[in-house]
Scaffold this active site. Structure first.
Site, PDB file in Angstrom:
ATOM      1  N   TYR A 127      30.476  14.385  63.280  1.00 35.19           N
ATOM      2  CA  TYR A 127      30.041  13.696  62.071  1.00 35.19           C
ATOM      3  C   TYR A 127      28.545  13.393  62.085  1.00 35.19           C
ATOM      4  O   TYR A 127      27.824  13.848  61.172  1.00 35.19           O
ATOM      5  CB  TYR A 127      30.859  12.417  61.835  1.00 35.19           C
ATOM      6  N   LYS A 157      25.581  15.046  59.627  1.00 38.24           N
ATOM      7  CA  LYS A 157      24.729  14.251  58.737  1.00 38.24           C
ATOM      8  C   LYS A 157      23.257  14.469  59.057  1.00 38.24           C
ATOM      9  O   LYS A 157      22.410  14.540  58.162  1.00 38.24           O
ATOM     10  CB  LYS A 157      25.084  12.764  58.828  1.00 38.24           C
TER      11      LYS A 157
HETATM   12  N1  LIG Z   1      31.417   4.643  54.571  1.00 39.22           N
HETATM   13  C1  LIG Z   1      30.303   4.319  55.200  1.00 39.22           C
HETATM   14  O1  LIG Z   1      30.252   3.304  55.911  1.00 39.22           O
HETATM   15  C2  LIG Z   1      29.106   5.193  55.076  1.00 39.22           C
HETATM   16  C3  LIG Z   1      29.118   6.386  54.350  1.00 39.22           C
HETATM   17  N2  LIG Z   1      27.963   7.146  54.266  1.00 39.22           N
HETATM   18  C4  LIG Z   1      27.950   8.389  53.480  1.00 39.22           C
HETATM   19  O2  LIG Z   1      28.282   8.073  52.146  1.00 39.22           O
HETATM   20  C5  LIG Z   1      28.916   9.190  51.525  1.00 39.22           C
HETATM   21  C6  LIG Z   1      30.197   8.730  50.870  1.00 39.22           C
HETATM   22  O3  LIG Z   1      30.995   8.175  51.887  1.00 39.22           O
HETATM   23  P1  LIG Z   1      32.318   7.346  51.535  1.00 39.22           P
HETATM   24  O4  LIG Z   1      32.288   6.962  50.101  1.00 39.22           O
HETATM   25  O5  LIG Z   1      32.475   6.303  52.566  1.00 39.22           O
HETATM   26  O6  LIG Z   1      33.447   8.454  51.795  1.00 39.22           O
HETATM   27  P2  LIG Z   1      34.710   8.852  50.903  1.00 39.22           P
HETATM   28  O7  LIG Z   1      35.525   9.744  51.755  1.00 39.22           O
HETATM   29  O8  LIG Z   1      35.338   7.649  50.317  1.00 39.22           O
HETATM   30  O9  LIG Z   1      34.054   9.685  49.706  1.00 39.22           O
HETATM   31  C7  LIG Z   1      33.659  11.009  49.884  1.00 39.22           C
HETATM   32  C8  LIG Z   1      34.036  11.754  48.609  1.00 39.22           C
HETATM   33  O10 LIG Z   1      33.628  13.111  48.762  1.00 39.22           O
HETATM   34  C9  LIG Z   1      34.693  13.935  48.332  1.00 39.22           C
HETATM   35  N3  LIG Z   1      34.670  15.214  49.047  1.00 39.22           N
HETATM   36  C10 LIG Z   1      34.940  15.427  50.360  1.00 39.22           C
HETATM   37  N4  LIG Z   1      34.862  16.726  50.632  1.00 39.22           N
HETATM   38  C11 LIG Z   1      34.536  17.363  49.465  1.00 39.22           C
HETATM   39  C12 LIG Z   1      34.319  18.701  49.105  1.00 39.22           C
HETATM   40  N5  LIG Z   1      34.450  19.687  49.995  1.00 39.22           N
HETATM   41  N6  LIG Z   1      33.993  18.981  47.826  1.00 39.22           N
HETATM   42  C13 LIG Z   1      33.885  17.991  46.906  1.00 39.22           C
HETATM   43  N7  LIG Z   1      34.087  16.697  47.181  1.00 39.22           N
HETATM   44  C14 LIG Z   1      34.402  16.396  48.455  1.00 39.22           C
HETATM   45  C15 LIG Z   1      35.973  13.171  48.653  1.00 39.22           C
HETATM   46  O11 LIG Z   1      37.046  13.614  47.850  1.00 39.22           O
HETATM   47  C16 LIG Z   1      35.554  11.738  48.361  1.00 39.22           C
HETATM   48  O12 LIG Z   1      35.838  11.390  47.022  1.00 39.22           O
HETATM   49  C17 LIG Z   1      29.137  10.221  52.626  1.00 39.22           C
HETATM   50  O13 LIG Z   1      28.156  11.237  52.525  1.00 39.22           O
HETATM   51  C18 LIG Z   1      28.953   9.436  53.916  1.00 39.22           C
HETATM   52  O14 LIG Z   1      28.467  10.252  54.952  1.00 39.22           O
HETATM   53  C19 LIG Z   1      26.794   6.743  54.853  1.00 39.22           C
HETATM   54  C20 LIG Z   1      26.740   5.581  55.575  1.00 39.22           C
HETATM   55  C21 LIG Z   1      27.887   4.721  55.760  1.00 39.22           C
HETATM   56  C1  LIG Z   2      38.977  -0.440  67.650  1.00 41.94           C
HETATM   57  C2  LIG Z   2      37.771  -1.332  67.812  1.00 41.94           C
HETATM   58  C3  LIG Z   2      36.852  -0.811  68.915  1.00 41.94           C
HETATM   59  C4  LIG Z   2      37.028  -1.460  66.486  1.00 41.94           C
HETATM   60  O1  LIG Z   2      36.022  -2.443  66.588  1.00 41.94           O
HETATM   61  C5  LIG Z   2      36.434  -0.099  66.080  1.00 41.94           C
HETATM   62  C6  LIG Z   2      35.559  -0.214  64.835  1.00 41.94           C
HETATM   63  C7  LIG Z   2      35.168   1.190  64.323  1.00 41.94           C
HETATM   64  C8  LIG Z   2      36.352   1.817  63.592  1.00 41.94           C
HETATM   65  C9  LIG Z   2      33.902   1.078  63.433  1.00 41.94           C
HETATM   66  C10 LIG Z   2      32.732   0.434  64.217  1.00 41.94           C
HETATM   67  C11 LIG Z   2      31.437   1.008  63.628  1.00 41.94           C
HETATM   68  C12 LIG Z   2      31.904   1.849  62.443  1.00 41.94           C
HETATM   69  C13 LIG Z   2      30.984   2.957  61.964  1.00 41.94           C
HETATM   70  C14 LIG Z   2      29.597   2.413  61.566  1.00 41.94           C
HETATM   71  O2  LIG Z   2      29.734   1.463  60.523  1.00 41.94           O
HETATM   72  C15 LIG Z   2      28.679   3.551  61.115  1.00 41.94           C
HETATM   73  C16 LIG Z   2      29.307   4.532  60.177  1.00 41.94           C
HETATM   74  C17 LIG Z   2      28.486   5.226  59.336  1.00 41.94           C
HETATM   75  C18 LIG Z   2      28.979   6.277  58.486  1.00 41.94           C
HETATM   76  O3  LIG Z   2      28.204   7.052  57.925  1.00 41.94           O
HETATM   77  C19 LIG Z   2      30.429   6.504  58.363  1.00 41.94           C
HETATM   78  C20 LIG Z   2      31.284   5.413  58.959  1.00 41.94           C
HETATM   79  C21 LIG Z   2      30.745   4.898  60.312  1.00 41.94           C
HETATM   80  C22 LIG Z   2      30.836   6.022  61.332  1.00 41.94           C
HETATM   81  C23 LIG Z   2      31.634   3.667  60.753  1.00 41.94           C
HETATM   82  C24 LIG Z   2      33.074   4.113  61.049  1.00 41.94           C
HETATM   83  C25 LIG Z   2      33.948   2.995  61.657  1.00 41.94           C
HETATM   84  C26 LIG Z   2      33.279   2.378  62.894  1.00 41.94           C
HETATM   85  C27 LIG Z   2      33.163   3.406  64.015  1.00 41.94           C
END
Ligand SMILES: NC(=O)C1=CN([C@@H]2O[C@H](COP(=O)(O)OP(=O)(O)OC[C@H]3O[C@@H](n4cnc5c(N)ncnc54)[C@H](O)[C@@H]3O)[C@@H](O)[C@H]2O)C=CC1
Ligand SMILES: CC(C)[C@@H](O)CC[C@@H](C)[C@H]1CC[C@H]2[C@@H]3[C@H](O)CC4=CC(=O)CC[C@]4(C)[C@H]3CC[C@]12C
Length: 369
Positions: free
Chosen positions: A159, A163
């Site tokens: 992952y 990214k």
């Molecule tokens: N959740 C988090 O804590 C963080 C997320 N991000 C980034 O934010 C973005 C969105 O993440 P989330 O909303 O958490 O994930 P999510 O899984 O909820 O949303 C991702 C969306 O992309 C769509 N998708 C996946 N593969 C696809 C494909 N092949 N074609 C078209 N659509 C596709 C999925 O159907 C989903 O609706 C990602 O790029 C992720 O790397 C960045 C930092 C933190």
């Molecule tokens: C089981 C315990 C050790 C528990 O504390 C594990 C937590 C773990 C699931 C999360 C801890 C940190 C998170 C990640 C972090 O917020 C950074 C992220 C950035 C992204 O772009 C995608 C999600 C994630 C990797 C996020 C995922 C969940 C954690 C690893």
């Protein structure tokens, strides 16, 4: 996009627009982007909630498509003024293969870039991640760092690798000539751990606690800080960056911006308890109940079980070697680069973000009963 904002109505495309972040970006654009004429929502899985958005003044076009299919991406991008690319496979639990993660996150991003170049779309905002920087595989803390902080970004997990590669493609594409002869302008936003309405991991923690009689057991020291940011503020930063990218192309083009807000610096588990506590859960232990070596062993056991069971069933628990290492390494940011470059200020206070998230967890929990 040089015409006056009121005169010209713009076409925006949001990839991944039905995801956790994507849905908030879609709704934020409809609420706070006055130049919007058409909003294209591109996703592999379209949500039923999109239908309710089609009754407003802005034309909302739902496009079911796959970013790994270049022709589908090109068709969706053609005619768009701005692309906000959030689509991705956010998998650190071993659900998808490394190849699939790379295909979606890297090749999918390459397809978006090439579609912009071929069709003449000039503005691209990419949703990157804090994970592009760290935590690294050496467990080095990143304490209140910024975009210029020196840090050894070393990754092995698919992952963060994907990214980092995708972000580099986006930044390197800045300045490429697009169809029509003008330059492509790109930037990348690096959210820390996003929380808020729709965060499935938070829901999983809540349900795990309900199954354990209202208890969660501390696994990570309270001293390990993990940066978190409210999804509404991440969406707002995307809208603002997309809006300012033309006017400030020379300053913003090819730049990265950490995305965070006033959410408190806490351990991942203590931060979650800001929402799970008011929903009736308790975190047991002022310090981890199990020694770290035992957690490492249990995480490795989970990885082994996942591998053994894969032909039969998907076993993907929260605890695995990667999630344990990330959770156990301080990673927090403190920067004003987005504020200096395009005027970003969080739209939602910590108090508001917390209240909204608690209400969502309570609703999600009641639906789990
Ligand atoms: N959740 C988090 O804590 C963080 C997320 N991000 C980034 O934010 C973005 C969105 O993440 P989330 O909303 O958490 O994930 P999510 O899984 O909820 O949303 C991702 C969306 O992309 C769509 N998708 C996946 N593969 C696809 C494909 N092949 N074609 C078209 N659509 C596709 C999925 O159907 C989903 O609706 C990602 O790029 C992720 O790397 C960045 C930092 C933190
Ligand atoms: C089981 C315990 C050790 C528990 O504390 C594990 C937590 C773990 C699931 C999360 C801890 C940190 C998170 C990640 C972090 O917020 C950074 C992220 C950035 C992204 O772009 C995608 C999600 C994630 C990797 C996020 C995922 C969940 C954690 C690893």
């Amino acid at each position: 996009m040089a015409d006056s904002a009121q005169a010209q109505k713009l076409v925006y495309l949001v990839t991944g627009g039905c995801g956790f972040l994507g849905e908030h970006v879609v709704r934020m654009l409809l609420q706070r982007e006055p130049r919007l004429g058409e909003l294209r929502v591109f996703d592999r899985h379209l949500g039923p909630w999109l239908e309710e958005l089609k009754t407003g003044p802005v034309r909302v076009t739902a496009i079911q498509g796959d970013v790994t299919e270049a022709h589908e991406v090109a068709a969706a991008v053609a005619g768009a003024h701005v692309v906000i690319h959030t689509a991705g496979l956010v998998d650190v639990f071993g659900r998808a293969s490394p190849e699939t993660i790379h295909e979606v996150n890297v090749q999918g991003t390459r397809n978006v870039i090439e579609a912009c170049v071929q069709t003449g779309t000039r503005f691209l905002v990419y949703t990157s991640s804090m994970e592009v920087v760290g935590p690294n595989t050496k467990g080095h803390p990143f304490y209140r760092g910024n975009e210029d902080t020196l840090y050894e970004a070393v990754h092995r997990h698919p992952y963060p690798c994907s990214k980092a590669l995708a972000e580099r493609l986006v930044l390197e594409a800045n300045g490429r000539e697009v169809h029509g002869g003008l330059p492509l302008v790109t930037c990348a936003l690096r959210p820390t751990g996003i929380y808020g309405e729709g965060h499935q991991i938070m829901r999983d923690f809540y349900r795990q606690g309900l199954r354990l009689g209202g208890w969660l057991f501390r696994a990570i020291p309270a001293s390990v800080e993990h940066g978190r940011v409210y999804v509404g503020n991440v969406a707002w930063m995307h809208v603002l960056a997309a809006r300012e990218l033309e006017r400030r192309a020379a300053l913003m083009g090819g730049q990265v911006y950490f995305c965070y807000d006033g959410s408190p610096y806490k351990s991942y588990e203590d931060f979650n308890m800001e929402f799970l506590g008011p929903c009736g859960l308790q975190l047991v232990g002022a310090r981890p109940l199990l020694p770290y070596w035992l957690l490492v062993f249990l995480a490795a056991l989970n990885a082994l079980l996942q591998w053994l069971l894969r032909p039969l069933v998907l076993y993907a628990p929260l605890l695995n070697p990667y999630t344990l290492a990330v959770a156990n390494t301080t990673f927090t940011v403190s920067t004003n680069k987005a504020q200096r470059h395009f005027g970003y200020e969080p739209l939602f206070s910590w108090e508001d973000s917390r209240t909204r998230t608690i209400l969502w967890v309570q609703a999600a929990g009641s639906s789990a009963q």
